[in-house]
Structures are given as structure tokens and as C-alpha cells.
Design an enzyme around this catalytic site. Structure first.
Site, PDB file in Angstrom:
ATOM      1  CB  ILE A   1      73.849 -20.969 126.471  1.00  0.00           C
ATOM      2  CG1 ILE A   1      74.270 -19.662 125.773  1.00  0.00           C
ATOM      3  CG2 ILE A   1      73.400 -22.000 125.429  1.00  0.00           C
ATOM      4  CD1 ILE A   1      75.544 -19.763 124.956  1.00  0.00           C
TER       5      ILE A   1
ATOM      6  CB  SER B   1      83.269 -19.755 120.792  1.00  0.00           C
ATOM      7  OG  SER B   1      83.129 -18.448 120.296  1.00  0.00           O
TER       8      SER B   1
ATOM      9  CE1 TYR C   1      85.061 -17.971 125.823  1.00  0.00           C
ATOM     10  CE2 TYR C   1      85.035 -17.090 123.587  1.00  0.00           C
ATOM     11  CZ  TYR C   1      84.453 -17.840 124.584  1.00  0.00           C
ATOM     12  OH  TYR C   1      83.267 -18.490 124.339  1.00  0.00           O
TER      13      TYR C   1
ATOM     14  CE  LYS D   1      84.483 -21.493 125.127  1.00  0.00           C
ATOM     15  NZ  LYS D   1      83.785 -22.320 126.103  1.00  0.00           N
TER      16      LYS D   1
ATOM     17  CG  PHE E   1      78.272 -18.453 114.291  1.00  0.00           C
ATOM     18  CD1 PHE E   1      78.523 -19.828 114.372  1.00  0.00           C
ATOM     19  CD2 PHE E   1      79.023 -17.714 113.409  1.00  0.00           C
ATOM     20  CE1 PHE E   1      79.497 -20.441 113.578  1.00  0.00           C
ATOM     21  CE2 PHE E   1      79.990 -18.311 112.594  1.00  0.00           C
ATOM     22  CZ  PHE E   1      80.224 -19.673 112.689  1.00  0.00           C
TER      23      PHE E   1
HETATM   24  P1  NAD Z   1      77.506 -17.755 131.194  1.00  0.00           P
HETATM   25  O1  NAD Z   1      78.650 -17.037 131.810  1.00  0.00           O
HETATM   26  O2  NAD Z   1      76.155 -17.173 131.319  1.00  0.00           O
HETATM   27  O3  NAD Z   1      77.466 -19.262 131.713  1.00  0.00           O
HETATM   28  C1  NAD Z   1      78.629 -19.966 132.080  1.00  0.00           C
HETATM   29  C2  NAD Z   1      78.373 -20.555 133.449  1.00  0.00           C
HETATM   30  O4  NAD Z   1      79.526 -21.281 133.871  1.00  0.00           O
HETATM   31  C3  NAD Z   1      78.118 -19.478 134.515  1.00  0.00           C
HETATM   32  O5  NAD Z   1      76.915 -19.784 135.185  1.00  0.00           O
HETATM   33  C4  NAD Z   1      79.319 -19.579 135.439  1.00  0.00           C
HETATM   34  O6  NAD Z   1      78.964 -19.272 136.770  1.00  0.00           O
HETATM   35  C5  NAD Z   1      79.745 -21.029 135.263  1.00  0.00           C
HETATM   36  N1  NAD Z   1      81.166 -21.305 135.494  1.00  0.00           N
HETATM   37  C6  NAD Z   1      82.247 -20.681 134.979  1.00  0.00           C
HETATM   38  N2  NAD Z   1      83.373 -21.262 135.431  1.00  0.00           N
HETATM   39  C7  NAD Z   1      82.999 -22.280 136.231  1.00  0.00           C
HETATM   40  C8  NAD Z   1      83.699 -23.252 136.992  1.00  0.00           C
HETATM   41  N3  NAD Z   1      85.034 -23.281 137.024  1.00  0.00           N
HETATM   42  N4  NAD Z   1      83.008 -24.150 137.706  1.00  0.00           N
HETATM   43  C9  NAD Z   1      81.642 -24.140 137.708  1.00  0.00           C
HETATM   44  N5  NAD Z   1      80.931 -23.241 137.016  1.00  0.00           N
HETATM   45  C10 NAD Z   1      81.596 -22.323 136.289  1.00  0.00           C
HETATM   46  O7  NAD Z   1      77.875 -17.971 129.647  1.00  0.00           O
HETATM   47  P2  NAD Z   1      76.958 -18.462 128.466  1.00  0.00           P
HETATM   48  O8  NAD Z   1      76.750 -17.315 127.551  1.00  0.00           O
HETATM   49  O9  NAD Z   1      75.809 -19.217 128.968  1.00  0.00           O
HETATM   50  O10 NAD Z   1      77.992 -19.433 127.740  1.00  0.00           O
HETATM   51  C11 NAD Z   1      78.014 -20.820 128.022  1.00  0.00           C
HETATM   52  C12 NAD Z   1      79.184 -21.435 127.276  1.00  0.00           C
HETATM   53  O11 NAD Z   1      79.066 -21.161 125.890  1.00  0.00           O
HETATM   54  C13 NAD Z   1      80.547 -20.874 127.694  1.00  0.00           C
HETATM   55  O12 NAD Z   1      81.473 -21.931 127.680  1.00  0.00           O
HETATM   56  C14 NAD Z   1      80.860 -19.878 126.607  1.00  0.00           C
HETATM   57  O13 NAD Z   1      82.250 -19.723 126.425  1.00  0.00           O
HETATM   58  C15 NAD Z   1      80.231 -20.542 125.399  1.00  0.00           C
HETATM   59  N6  NAD Z   1      79.856 -19.592 124.354  1.00  0.00           N
HETATM   60  C16 NAD Z   1      79.074 -18.514 124.666  1.00  0.00           C
HETATM   61  C17 NAD Z   1      78.746 -17.602 123.665  1.00  0.00           C
HETATM   62  C18 NAD Z   1      77.929 -16.366 123.981  1.00  0.00           C
HETATM   63  O14 NAD Z   1      77.994 -15.406 123.217  1.00  0.00           O
HETATM   64  N7  NAD Z   1      77.154 -16.342 125.056  1.00  0.00           N
HETATM   65  C19 NAD Z   1      79.187 -17.810 122.352  1.00  0.00           C
HETATM   66  C20 NAD Z   1      79.971 -18.923 122.077  1.00  0.00           C
HETATM   67  C21 NAD Z   1      80.298 -19.814 123.077  1.00  0.00           C
HETATM   68  C1  WQD Z   2      78.495  -7.863 117.733  1.00  0.00           C
HETATM   69  C2  WQD Z   2      78.634  -6.673 116.803  1.00  0.00           C
HETATM   70  C3  WQD Z   2      80.476  -5.237 117.337  1.00  0.00           C
HETATM   71  C4  WQD Z   2      78.829  -3.914 121.206  1.00  0.00           C
HETATM   72  C5  WQD Z   2      81.448 -12.139 120.832  1.00  0.00           C
HETATM   73  C6  WQD Z   2      82.607 -13.067 120.994  1.00  0.00           C
HETATM   74  C7  WQD Z   2      82.265 -14.396 120.368  1.00  0.00           C
HETATM   75  C8  WQD Z   2      80.982 -14.961 120.976  1.00  0.00           C
HETATM   76  C9  WQD Z   2      79.880 -13.980 120.823  1.00  0.00           C
HETATM   77  C10 WQD Z   2      81.703 -16.196 122.935  1.00  0.00           C
HETATM   78  C11 WQD Z   2      80.075  -6.366 116.405  1.00  0.00           C
HETATM   79  C12 WQD Z   2      79.166  -4.509 117.529  1.00  0.00           C
HETATM   80  C13 WQD Z   2      79.048  -4.534 119.986  1.00  0.00           C
HETATM   81  C14 WQD Z   2      78.562  -2.517 121.234  1.00  0.00           C
HETATM   82  C15 WQD Z   2      78.745  -2.468 118.829  1.00  0.00           C
HETATM   83  N1  WQD Z   2      81.122 -15.196 122.372  1.00  0.00           N
HETATM   84  N2  WQD Z   2      78.999  -3.820 118.823  1.00  0.00           N
HETATM   85  N3  WQD Z   2      78.541  -1.859 120.040  1.00  0.00           N
HETATM   86  O1  WQD Z   2      82.160  -9.607 119.085  1.00  0.00           O
HETATM   87  O2  WQD Z   2      80.647 -10.739 117.384  1.00  0.00           O
HETATM   88  O3  WQD Z   2      81.242 -11.935 119.440  1.00  0.00           O
HETATM   89  O4  WQD Z   2      80.274 -12.730 121.406  1.00  0.00           O
HETATM   90  O5  WQD Z   2      82.186 -17.174 122.435  1.00  0.00           O
HETATM   91  O6  WQD Z   2      83.320 -15.256 120.601  1.00  0.00           O
HETATM   92  O7  WQD Z   2      83.741 -12.511 120.354  1.00  0.00           O
HETATM   93  O8  WQD Z   2      79.708 -10.039 119.612  1.00  0.00           O
HETATM   94  O9  WQD Z   2      77.862  -8.743 120.577  1.00  0.00           O
HETATM   95  O10 WQD Z   2      80.238  -8.092 121.144  1.00  0.00           O
HETATM   96  O11 WQD Z   2      79.368  -7.691 118.840  1.00  0.00           O
HETATM   97  O12 WQD Z   2      78.709  -1.811 117.790  1.00  0.00           O
HETATM   98  O13 WQD Z   2      78.387  -1.909 122.294  1.00  0.00           O
HETATM   99  O14 WQD Z   2      78.178  -5.506 117.496  1.00  0.00           O
HETATM  100  O15 WQD Z   2      81.445  -4.381 116.806  1.00  0.00           O
HETATM  101  O16 WQD Z   2      80.043  -5.920 115.092  1.00  0.00           O
HETATM  102  P1  WQD Z   2      81.029 -10.503 118.808  1.00  0.00           P
HETATM  103  P2  WQD Z   2      79.261  -8.623 120.148  1.00  0.00           P
END
Ligand code: NAD
Ligand code: WQD
Length: 337
Positions: free
Chosen positions: A12, A124, A148, A152, A177
């Protein structure tokens, strides 16, 4: 205006860096590359046709964080850096608490020292745990069910306390989401370092032939086709949400929390079918047991972000599937040559 992006090399973060530069902001990135590659930032530079400063550093290393603030005139921080895998957090909770919480504490202490009090935090939908109702509003109960999600929620609390202690802070807590998709160029996208846990990266790997089939976790959920419903949001829409939050944080003080989703839920089968339709790739799947901790449905009420930030998602499920595939087909091994 100079914005520090922690975790900017990640999925992201990289998309947000690109949007920030395109909107005219100067950016500085710090990332320890524990879950990302430098190549993502090189590509951001190429796409934006602009260079920016990158610190290969860890938020746990106070000296490095201080150096970043000493060497740059930072106006605001977008704080993505953190560990994010739910299952891994259950196995190694202390690392999650330490990395995510201590990293944030160090960052905030240095921000305070340098009088930088504008911050946007990546929270999240995980903080809602098992929501009783959908859509989920920002007022829904907060009961994360894994380490996790608890990191948050704890960080949201830390930032709220900071604001209570000093009303000069301006804080935006963004609860994402399910981000999927990739930049339309196909140059940046999600590149999981390990086996993907999330659905879309898994589908992508099936599509390019790295995996045989998708395991659909459960077919007896209380949904239209028995599979879990989630609020998938295009990562570029999400990145743009950060720019709206940034405008607000720079103009006001206070603390606010926003859901960032589309407000629409799709099932696992809806997603697979949409992917097949738009990409013409066959995605074989089988039904397996439910995954522990999964819920029937979770999608956002996005009224608040629309009304206060003036932001709403514009891309639909087909766009998300198309762009995910476009990224994957152009980068079979992600950022690795
Ligand atoms: P990502 O793992 O791709 O990016 C996170 C980055 O943070 C990575 O590049 C990692 O190297 C860096 N990082 C981790 N710990 C660090 C530290 N101590 N010092 C410096 N760098 C560090 O994840 P993302 O999907 O881009 O997510 C970004 C943020 O959004 C995260 O905080 C994640 O929890 C949150 N988030 C992600 C999702 C999702 O589904 N991708 C959903 C909800 C919230
Ligand atoms: C989506 C749907 C699974 C994998 C997670 C974190 C959430 C946020 C986003 C960080 C569900 C189904 C999945 C597979 C499947 N991240 N599934 N087969 O669990 O909604 O959310 O990522 O903050 O906090 O919990 O995302 O992509 O894992 O699952 O059937 O191999 O797909 O059961 O219904 P989730 P997901």
C-alpha cells in the site's frame, strides 16, 4: 510539503508514494525491507519521473528515525510500517507487539521531539473482530481476535492518548478493509515474500500456473453462495484516501477514524468468477474446511469517509481483478527478476 512515509516500499505504501508525488508532495521513505524490495521504490521513481530520499532503516532503531527527522523538514507522517500477517501474529505474538507497537512509540517520540504532530495511521478492519452486523460503522465494537489486530487497536489507543495529552496533534486512523489490485501500469503491485495467505495473491499465483488451484475456505457460511463475503478495495483508491486524509490532517487538529472500503461485499466465488471473466484465465478451485477465525461477512459503512474526507472508492471488482492480473502477468516473480 514533505511527507515521511514509513513502510513506503510495501504494497500500500508504494502505491501511496506514487499518488503523493503525482499530487506534488515531496516524500521521504523509511523501510527496513523486511517484507518488501527496493525495486518497488525504484519503480515508483520511474513512474513518477522523480527521485526521493530513501532510508533503509528500522523504526525500532531510534538513531535512524532521529536522523530522518534531523535531515529533513517533515510536515506529516503516513505510518504504514508494520507486520501484517494474522496467522504469523498468532505464532510469534511478541515480535508483532514489539515491531508494531514499539516501532510506533519510537516514531511518535521523535515526532514529538521535532514538533511534527500530523500523522495518518494504517489501522485495519481487523480491529472489529467478529462484527455482529454488516455494514460495519466506525462506532461498531472493537474486539480484535488475534495479536495483529490487537497491535492495531493498541496503537489507535496510543495515538488517541497523544491527542488527549496535546491538542496540537492531528491524527487520522484509517481502517482498511481488503485491499487488492495494483497500479494500472502493471509496474507496482503486491509481492508477498512468503506463501500468500490472502485470497487475491493466491488467485494470481494460480492464474500464472505457480499453484494448481484455490482452496476456498468453507462453503456453509450464511451468505448467498456459502462463501465468505469481504469488502475488497482497489489499492489505488485506498492510496487516494490517504491523500484526502492528509489534506485534512494538515488543515485541522484532532483525531478521527475512518473506514476505507467500497461499502460493497463480494464472496470468494464472486471474486473468482469476476477474475475469470475479466482476465479469461481459468481459476480452478476446491472447497476445503473453514479457516479458523474467519467470519461470514465483513464490509464497511463508508459514509463517514465520504462526508468528512470527500473520498469514495471509484474502481469496481472487475478493475481490481484486471489490475491484479495485469501486475502478476507482467511480473511472474514479483519484483524479483
Ligand atoms: P507490507 O508488508 O507490504 O508493507 C509494510 C512495510 O513496512 C514493508 O515494506 C515492511 O518492510 C515495512 N516494515 C515493517 N516493519 C518495519 C519496521 N520496524 N521498520 C521499518 N519498516 C518496517 O504491508 P501493506 O499491505 O502495504 O500494509 C501496510 C500497512 O497497512 C500495515 O501497517 C498493515 O498492517 C496495514 N493494513 C494492511 C492491510 C492489507 O490487507 N494489506 C489491511 C489493513 C491494514
Ligand atoms: C478473504 C476471503 C477467506 C484465502 C485479512 C486480514 C485483515 C486485512 C485483510 C490486514 C475469506 C477466503 C482466503 C484462500 C479463501 N489485513 N480465502 N482461500 O481474512 O478477510 O482479511 O486481510 O489488516 O485484517 O484478516 O482476507 O484475503 O485472507 O480472505 O477461501 O486461500 O477469502 O476465507 O473469506 P481476510 P483474505
Amino acid at each position: 510539503m514533505s511527507i515521511l512515509v514509513t513502510g513506503g516500499a510495501g504494497y500500500i505504501g508504494s502505491h501511496t508514494c506514487l499518488e503523493l508525488i503525482s499530487a506534488g508532495y515531496e516524500i521521504v521513505v523509511i523501510d527496513n525491507l523486511c517484507n518488501s524490495k527496493l525495486e518497488s521504490l525504484k519503480r515508483v521513481s520511474e513512474l513518477a519521473k522523480k527521485d526521493f530520499k530513501f532510508y533503509n532503516g528500522d523504526l525500532l532503531d531510534e538513531k535512524t528515525v532521529e536522523k530522518v527527522f534531523f535531515e529533513n523538514n517533515i510536515d506529516a507522517v503516513i505510518h504504514f510500517a508494520g507486520l501484517k500477517a494474522v496467522n504469523e501474529s498468532i505464532t510469534i505474538p511478541l515480535q508483532y507487539y514489539h515491531n508494531n507497537i514499539t516501532g510506533t512509540l519510537i516514531l511518535c517520540q521523535i515526532m514529538q521531539k521535532y514538533n511534527v504532530k500530523n500523522v495518518i495511521f494504517s489501522s485495519s478492519a481487523n480491529v472489529y473482530g467478529i462484527p455482529k452486523n454488516a455494514p460495519v460503522t466506525e462506532e461498531s465494537p472493537l474486539k480484535p481476535t488475534n495479536p495483529y489486530g490487537r497491535t492495531k487497536l493498541i496503537i489507535e489507543g496510543i495515538l488517541s492518548d497523544l491527542y488527549i495529552s496535546d491538542h496540537n496533534w492531528s491524527i487520522s486512523l484509517l481502517r482498511y478493509f481488503n485491499p487488492i489490485g495494483a497500479h494500472e501500469s502493471g509496474k507496482i503491485g503486491e509481492d508477498p515474500n512468503t506463501n500468500p495467505n490472502n485470497l487475491m495473491p493466491y488467485i494470481n499465483q494460480v492464474a500464472i500456473g505457480k499453484r494448481e488451484k484455490v482452496n476456498v475456505f468453507g462453503k456453509d457460511y450464511n451468505t448467498h453462495d456459502g462463501t465468505g463475503i469481504r469488502d475488497y478495495i482497489h489499492v489505488v483508491d485506498l492510496a487516494k484516501g490517504h491523500l484526502k486524509a492528509l489534506e485534512r490532517v494538515l488543515q485541522t487538529t484532532g483525531i478521527d477514524v475512518f473506514n476505507l472500503g467500497t461499502g460493497v461485499g463480494y464472496s470468494v466465488i464472486d471474486l473468482i468468477k469476476s477474475y475469470e471473466n475479466i482476465t479469461s484465465q481459468k481459476i480452478p478451485y476446491i472447497f476445503t474446511e473453514r479457516r479458523a477465525g474467519d467470519i461470514d461477512r465483513c464490509y464497511a459503512d463508508v459514509t463517514k469517509a465520504k462526508e468528512i474526507l470527500g473520498w469514495q472508492a471509484t474502481k469496481n471488482l472487475s478493475d481490481m481483478c484486471y489490475d491484479s492480473w495485469n501486475w502478476q502477468k507482467n511480473n511472474h516473480n514479483g519484483y524479483t527478476e
